[in-house]
Motif scaffolding. Sequence first.
Motif, PDB file in Angstrom:
ATOM      1  N   THR A  17      52.103 -16.645 -75.964  1.00  8.73           N
ATOM      2  CA  THR A  17      53.025 -15.739 -75.277  1.00  8.73           C
ATOM      3  C   THR A  17      52.941 -15.921 -73.760  1.00  8.73           C
ATOM      4  OG1 THR A  17      52.858 -14.119 -77.068  1.00  8.73           O
ATOM      5  CG2 THR A  17      53.658 -13.316 -74.931  1.00  8.73           C
ATOM      6  N   VAL A  18      51.729 -15.933 -73.233  1.00  9.03           N
ATOM      7  CA  VAL A  18      51.555 -16.106 -71.782  1.00  9.03           C
ATOM      8  C   VAL A  18      52.069 -17.475 -71.355  1.00  9.03           C
ATOM      9  CG1 VAL A  18      49.854 -16.237 -69.921  1.00  9.03           C
ATOM     10  CG2 VAL A  18      49.648 -14.464 -71.662  1.00  9.03           C
ATOM     11  N   GLU A  19      51.765 -18.507 -72.143  1.00 11.66           N
ATOM     12  CA  GLU A  19      52.241 -19.860 -71.825  1.00 11.66           C
ATOM     13  C   GLU A  19      53.767 -19.902 -71.773  1.00 11.66           C
ATOM     14  OE1 GLU A  19      51.540 -24.393 -73.397  1.00 11.66           O
ATOM     15  OE2 GLU A  19      51.582 -22.791 -74.897  1.00 11.66           O
ATOM     16  N   LYS A  20      54.412 -19.291 -72.740  1.00 11.50           N
ATOM     17  CA  LYS A  20      55.879 -19.284 -72.786  1.00 11.50           C
ATOM     18  C   LYS A  20      56.471 -18.592 -71.564  1.00 11.50           C
ATOM     19  CE  LYS A  20      59.678 -17.929 -75.819  1.00 11.50           C
ATOM     20  NZ  LYS A  20      60.045 -17.305 -77.088  1.00 11.50           N
ATOM     21  N   ILE A  21      55.933 -17.449 -71.206  1.00 10.55           N
ATOM     22  CA  ILE A  21      56.441 -16.689 -70.059  1.00 10.55           C
ATOM     23  C   ILE A  21      56.255 -17.472 -68.754  1.00 10.55           C
ATOM     24  CG2 ILE A  21      56.046 -14.633 -68.632  1.00 10.55           C
ATOM     25  CD1 ILE A  21      55.335 -13.182 -71.330  1.00 10.55           C
ATOM     26  N   LEU A  22      55.042 -18.003 -68.558  1.00 16.23           N
ATOM     27  CA  LEU A  22      54.760 -18.708 -67.308  1.00 16.23           C
ATOM     28  C   LEU A  22      55.530 -20.025 -67.197  1.00 16.23           C
ATOM     29  CD1 LEU A  22      50.918 -18.078 -67.007  1.00 16.23           C
ATOM     30  CD2 LEU A  22      52.757 -16.989 -65.692  1.00 16.23           C
ATOM     31  N   THR A  23      55.659 -20.730 -68.312  1.00 14.29           N
ATOM     32  CA  THR A  23      56.421 -21.984 -68.301  1.00 14.29           C
ATOM     33  C   THR A  23      57.886 -21.710 -67.976  1.00 14.29           C
ATOM     34  OG1 THR A  23      54.909 -22.968 -69.901  1.00 14.29           O
ATOM     35  CG2 THR A  23      57.056 -24.003 -69.681  1.00 14.29           C
ATOM     36  N   LYS A  24      58.419 -20.647 -68.554  1.00  7.95           N
ATOM     37  CA  LYS A  24      59.809 -20.264 -68.284  1.00  7.95           C
ATOM     38  C   LYS A  24      60.018 -19.964 -66.800  1.00  7.95           C
ATOM     39  CE  LYS A  24      63.367 -17.005 -69.746  1.00  7.95           C
ATOM     40  NZ  LYS A  24      63.682 -15.836 -70.559  1.00  7.95           N
ATOM     41  N   GLU A  25      58.989 -19.443 -66.154  1.00 10.80           N
ATOM     42  CA  GLU A  25      59.069 -19.128 -64.722  1.00 10.80           C
ATOM     43  C   GLU A  25      58.829 -20.354 -63.837  1.00 10.80           C
ATOM     44  OE1 GLU A  25      60.087 -16.264 -63.279  1.00 10.80           O
ATOM     45  OE2 GLU A  25      60.517 -15.588 -65.330  1.00 10.80           O
ATOM     46  N   GLY A  26      58.552 -21.499 -64.455  1.00 11.16           N
ATOM     47  CA  GLY A  26      58.444 -22.744 -63.698  1.00 11.16           C
ATOM     48  C   GLY A  26      57.035 -23.194 -63.354  1.00 11.16           C
ATOM     49  N   TYR A  27      56.032 -22.548 -63.901  1.00 11.28           N
ATOM     50  CA  TYR A  27      54.650 -22.944 -63.621  1.00 11.28           C
ATOM     51  C   TYR A  27      54.198 -24.049 -64.573  1.00 11.28           C
ATOM     52  CZ  TYR A  27      54.501 -18.588 -60.991  1.00 11.28           C
ATOM     53  OH  TYR A  27      54.760 -17.584 -60.103  1.00 11.28           O
ATOM     54  N   ASP A  28      53.273 -24.886 -64.102  1.00 15.47           N
ATOM     55  CA  ASP A  28      52.573 -25.821 -64.986  1.00 15.47           C
ATOM     56  C   ASP A  28      51.456 -25.032 -65.636  1.00 15.47           C
ATOM     57  OD1 ASP A  28      54.054 -28.100 -64.376  1.00 15.47           O
ATOM     58  OD2 ASP A  28      52.757 -28.669 -62.720  1.00 15.47           O
ATOM     59  N   VAL A  29      51.407 -25.025 -66.953  1.00 15.87           N
ATOM     60  CA  VAL A  29      50.448 -24.190 -67.669  1.00 15.87           C
ATOM     61  C   VAL A  29      49.573 -25.048 -68.583  1.00 15.87           C
ATOM     62  CG1 VAL A  29      50.177 -22.228 -69.225  1.00 15.87           C
ATOM     63  CG2 VAL A  29      52.101 -22.276 -67.636  1.00 15.87           C
ATOM     64  N   ILE A  30      48.270 -24.819 -68.496  1.00 18.34           N
ATOM     65  CA  ILE A  30      47.301 -25.410 -69.404  1.00 18.34           C
ATOM     66  C   ILE A  30      46.644 -24.248 -70.129  1.00 18.34           C
ATOM     67  CG2 ILE A  30      45.183 -26.775 -69.592  1.00 18.34           C
ATOM     68  CD1 ILE A  30      45.888 -28.042 -66.893  1.00 18.34           C
ATOM     69  N   THR A  31      46.465 -24.376 -71.444  1.00 15.01           N
ATOM     70  CA  THR A  31      45.840 -23.295 -72.205  1.00 15.01           C
ATOM     71  C   THR A  31      44.653 -23.809 -72.998  1.00 15.01           C
ATOM     72  OG1 THR A  31      47.247 -23.599 -74.154  1.00 15.01           O
ATOM     73  CG2 THR A  31      48.033 -22.067 -72.475  1.00 15.01           C
ATOM     74  N   THR A  32      43.710 -22.919 -73.235  1.00 13.57           N
ATOM     75  CA  THR A  32      42.605 -23.192 -74.137  1.00 13.57           C
ATOM     76  C   THR A  32      42.107 -21.883 -74.730  1.00 13.57           C
ATOM     77  OG1 THR A  32      40.446 -24.251 -74.409  1.00 13.57           O
ATOM     78  CG2 THR A  32      40.848 -23.147 -72.307  1.00 13.57           C
ATOM     79  N   ASN A  33      41.580 -21.975 -75.949  1.00  8.65           N
ATOM     80  CA  ASN A  33      41.014 -20.789 -76.586  1.00  8.65           C
ATOM     81  C   ASN A  33      39.492 -20.780 -76.484  1.00  8.65           C
ATOM     82  OD1 ASN A  33      40.350 -22.773 -78.397  1.00  8.65           O
ATOM     83  ND2 ASN A  33      41.329 -21.825 -80.151  1.00  8.65           N
ATOM     84  N   SER A  34      38.947 -21.647 -75.635  1.00  8.67           N
ATOM     85  CA  SER A  34      37.500 -21.783 -75.491  1.00  8.67           C
ATOM     86  C   SER A  34      37.082 -21.641 -74.028  1.00  8.67           C
ATOM     87  CB  SER A  34      37.069 -23.161 -76.014  1.00  8.67           C
ATOM     88  OG  SER A  34      35.787 -23.497 -75.562  1.00  8.67           O
ATOM     89  N   ALA A  35      36.147 -20.738 -73.773  1.00  8.59           N
ATOM     90  CA  ALA A  35      35.645 -20.556 -72.405  1.00  8.59           C
ATOM     91  C   ALA A  35      34.941 -21.822 -71.907  1.00  8.59           C
ATOM     92  CB  ALA A  35      34.691 -19.362 -72.349  1.00  8.59           C
ATOM     93  N   ILE A  36      34.183 -22.470 -72.778  1.00 13.72           N
ATOM     94  CA  ILE A  36      33.476 -23.702 -72.403  1.00 13.72           C
ATOM     95  C   ILE A  36      34.480 -24.797 -72.054  1.00 13.72           C
ATOM     96  CG2 ILE A  36      31.891 -25.490 -73.229  1.00 13.72           C
ATOM     97  CD1 ILE A  36      30.529 -22.772 -72.854  1.00 13.72           C
ATOM     98  N   LYS A  37      35.494 -24.960 -72.867  1.00  8.98           N
ATOM     99  CA  LYS A  37      36.539 -25.954 -72.597  1.00  8.98           C
ATOM    100  C   LYS A  37      37.283 -25.588 -71.307  1.00  8.98           C
ATOM    101  CE  LYS A  37      39.706 -29.111 -73.671  1.00  8.98           C
ATOM    102  NZ  LYS A  37      39.554 -30.504 -73.509  1.00  8.98           N
TER     103      LYS A  37
END
Length: 72
Positions: A17-37
Motif C-alpha cells: 500500500t505504501v509503495e503504491k501511494i509513494l510510487t504514484k506520487e513520483g518517488y523511487d521506492v524500495i521495500t523490504t519486510n526485513s529490518a536486517i535487509k
Amino acid sequence: MKYKILVIDDEEPILRTVEKILTKEGYDVITTNSAIKGLSLVEQNDIDIVLLDIMMPELDGTEVVKRIKNLN
C-alpha cells in the motif's frame, strides 16, 4: 529531484500500500519486510528517506535507527 525512499515493514499489505501511494506520487521506492535487509539496503543505496515499522520481529525500529546513525 526524485527522492529515493526505503520502506521497511514486516507486513506485506502495508508495504504494498505504501509503495503504491509513494510510487504514484513520483518517488523511487524500495521495500523490504526485513529490518536486517533494510540495513543492508541503506548501505548499498543512496537512500533519502527511510519509513519503518517500530515493532518488527528481527530488530525493532528504534534499533534500526540507531544502526543507521552508526553507519555514517
